[in-house]
Scaffold this motif. Sequence first.
Motif, mmCIF file in Angstrom:
data_model
loop_
_atom_site.group_PDB
_atom_site.id
_atom_site.type_symbol
_atom_site.label_atom_id
_atom_site.label_comp_id
_atom_site.label_asym_id
_atom_site.label_seq_id
_atom_site.Cartn_x
_atom_site.Cartn_y
_atom_site.Cartn_z
ATOM 1 N N ILE A 152 -3.960 9.919 -3.146
ATOM 2 C CA ILE A 152 -4.512 8.643 -3.614
ATOM 3 C C ILE A 152 -3.679 7.517 -3.010
ATOM 4 C CG2 ILE A 152 -4.971 7.194 -5.635
ATOM 5 C CD1 ILE A 152 -5.218 9.784 -7.296
ATOM 6 N N LYS A 153 -4.376 6.485 -2.497
ATOM 7 C CA LYS A 153 -3.684 5.326 -1.940
ATOM 8 C C LYS A 153 -3.948 4.126 -2.829
ATOM 9 C CE LYS A 153 -3.104 2.768 2.382
ATOM 10 N NZ LYS A 153 -3.592 2.655 3.788
ATOM 11 N N VAL A 154 -2.898 3.466 -3.288
ATOM 12 C CA VAL A 154 -3.021 2.287 -4.150
ATOM 13 C C VAL A 154 -2.166 1.157 -3.580
ATOM 14 C CG1 VAL A 154 -3.556 3.539 -6.270
ATOM 15 C CG2 VAL A 154 -1.168 3.139 -5.642
ATOM 16 N N SER A 155 -2.450 -0.055 -4.053
ATOM 17 C CA SER A 155 -1.701 -1.227 -3.595
ATOM 18 C C SER A 155 -1.122 -1.962 -4.798
ATOM 19 C CB SER A 155 -2.618 -2.144 -2.788
ATOM 20 O OG SER A 155 -3.096 -1.493 -1.637
ATOM 21 N N PRO A 189 0.838 -1.210 0.000
ATOM 22 C CA PRO A 189 0.000 0.000 0.000
ATOM 23 C C PRO A 189 0.870 1.256 0.000
ATOM 24 C CG PRO A 189 -0.905 -1.622 1.494
ATOM 25 C CD PRO A 189 0.422 -2.163 1.035
ATOM 26 N N THR A 190 0.575 2.154 -0.933
ATOM 27 C CA THR A 190 1.434 3.317 -1.170
ATOM 28 C C THR A 190 0.586 4.553 -1.451
ATOM 29 O OG1 THR A 190 3.091 1.863 -2.168
ATOM 30 C CG2 THR A 190 3.277 4.203 -2.662
ATOM 31 N N LEU A 191 1.014 5.679 -0.929
ATOM 32 C CA LEU A 191 0.364 6.950 -1.231
ATOM 33 C C LEU A 191 1.013 7.563 -2.468
ATOM 34 C CD1 LEU A 191 0.079 8.417 2.365
ATOM 35 C CD2 LEU A 191 -1.792 7.530 0.951
ATOM 36 N N ALA A 192 0.178 8.117 -3.346
ATOM 37 C CA ALA A 192 0.656 8.775 -4.557
ATOM 38 C C ALA A 192 0.049 10.168 -4.640
ATOM 39 C CB ALA A 192 0.273 7.954 -5.787
ATOM 40 N N ALA A 193 0.628 10.983 -5.509
ATOM 41 C CA ALA A 193 0.132 12.344 -5.753
ATOM 42 C C ALA A 193 0.031 13.124 -4.443
ATOM 43 C CB ALA A 193 -1.196 12.316 -6.506
ATOM 44 N N GLY A 248 -6.471 15.611 -6.566
ATOM 45 C CA GLY A 248 -7.056 16.832 -6.020
ATOM 46 C C GLY A 248 -6.752 18.095 -6.800
ATOM 47 N N LEU A 249 -6.730 18.005 -8.135
ATOM 48 C CA LEU A 249 -6.510 19.210 -8.956
ATOM 49 C C LEU A 249 -7.689 20.158 -8.781
ATOM 50 C CD1 LEU A 249 -4.578 20.356 -11.279
ATOM 51 C CD2 LEU A 249 -6.381 19.567 -12.830
ATOM 52 N N PRO A 250 -7.450 21.379 -8.337
ATOM 53 C CA PRO A 250 -8.571 22.298 -8.090
ATOM 54 C C PRO A 250 -9.119 22.931 -9.366
ATOM 55 C CG PRO A 250 -6.503 23.315 -7.401
ATOM 56 C CD PRO A 250 -6.166 21.930 -7.889
ATOM 57 N N LEU A 281 -9.047 7.302 -1.471
ATOM 58 C CA LEU A 281 -8.478 8.605 -1.149
ATOM 59 C C LEU A 281 -7.430 8.416 -0.063
ATOM 60 C CD1 LEU A 281 -11.678 10.836 -1.077
ATOM 61 C CD2 LEU A 281 -9.851 10.905 -2.782
ATOM 62 N N GLY A 282 -6.345 9.148 -0.168
ATOM 63 C CA GLY A 282 -5.236 8.982 0.776
ATOM 64 C C GLY A 282 -5.527 9.568 2.139
#
Length: 196
Positions: free
Chosen positions: A37-40, A29-33, A76-78, A195-196
């Motif tokens: 965002i959390k993905v595995s 499990p890793t956080l990105a951006a 989370g691009l605004p 979501l992270g």
Amino acid sequence: MKTLPILAIAVGLGLAACAPTYTLVSPAPTLAAKGAIKVSPSLAWNRVPKGASNTKWEENWTRNGPVLDTLSFIGGLPDGEAITRQRRKDDQKVPVFRATMSPPDLVSMIESFYRIRAGASIFETTVVEPATFLGKSGLRFDFSYVGGDEVKRKGSCLMAIIDGKLYLMALDGTALHYFGAALPEFEAMAATATLG
């Protein structure tokens, strides 16, 4: 006469020491951006150093080099920001993201990115359908294109607008092998992304 080679080596070592480096993303499990965002991942990836065109909301990974395959995250691009960094004097600009964009608007924004930034001369949309991403209603967009390097590539993109911000995960790779090889891993990661 021996000064030049020594100087060249010293300069080369100095540049190598200053060059941004890839970092390993372990299959866990890793956080990105920036943690959005959390993905595995089930396989090891390499985090690509940020380039001049990357926004602060973007992160890119690769397994075989960015020319062959790239996994991109935008977290989370605004509203009012573009998916790529742009200069005021650029002749062509990618449309900025708007929280009110319809699915065709989002697809058009991504296509504009590939036409303007990747030099895509041929771009074909193959799938646009509703999808769940990060546990929310979103959009899946599959495409193929031929970039400025004349290599045929394929891409798959999942997007969702959450609290007025754009979240995106996309796979891009050469059509001949690397896209298809990475697609099962991309789909598995996307299915469990949160979501992270």
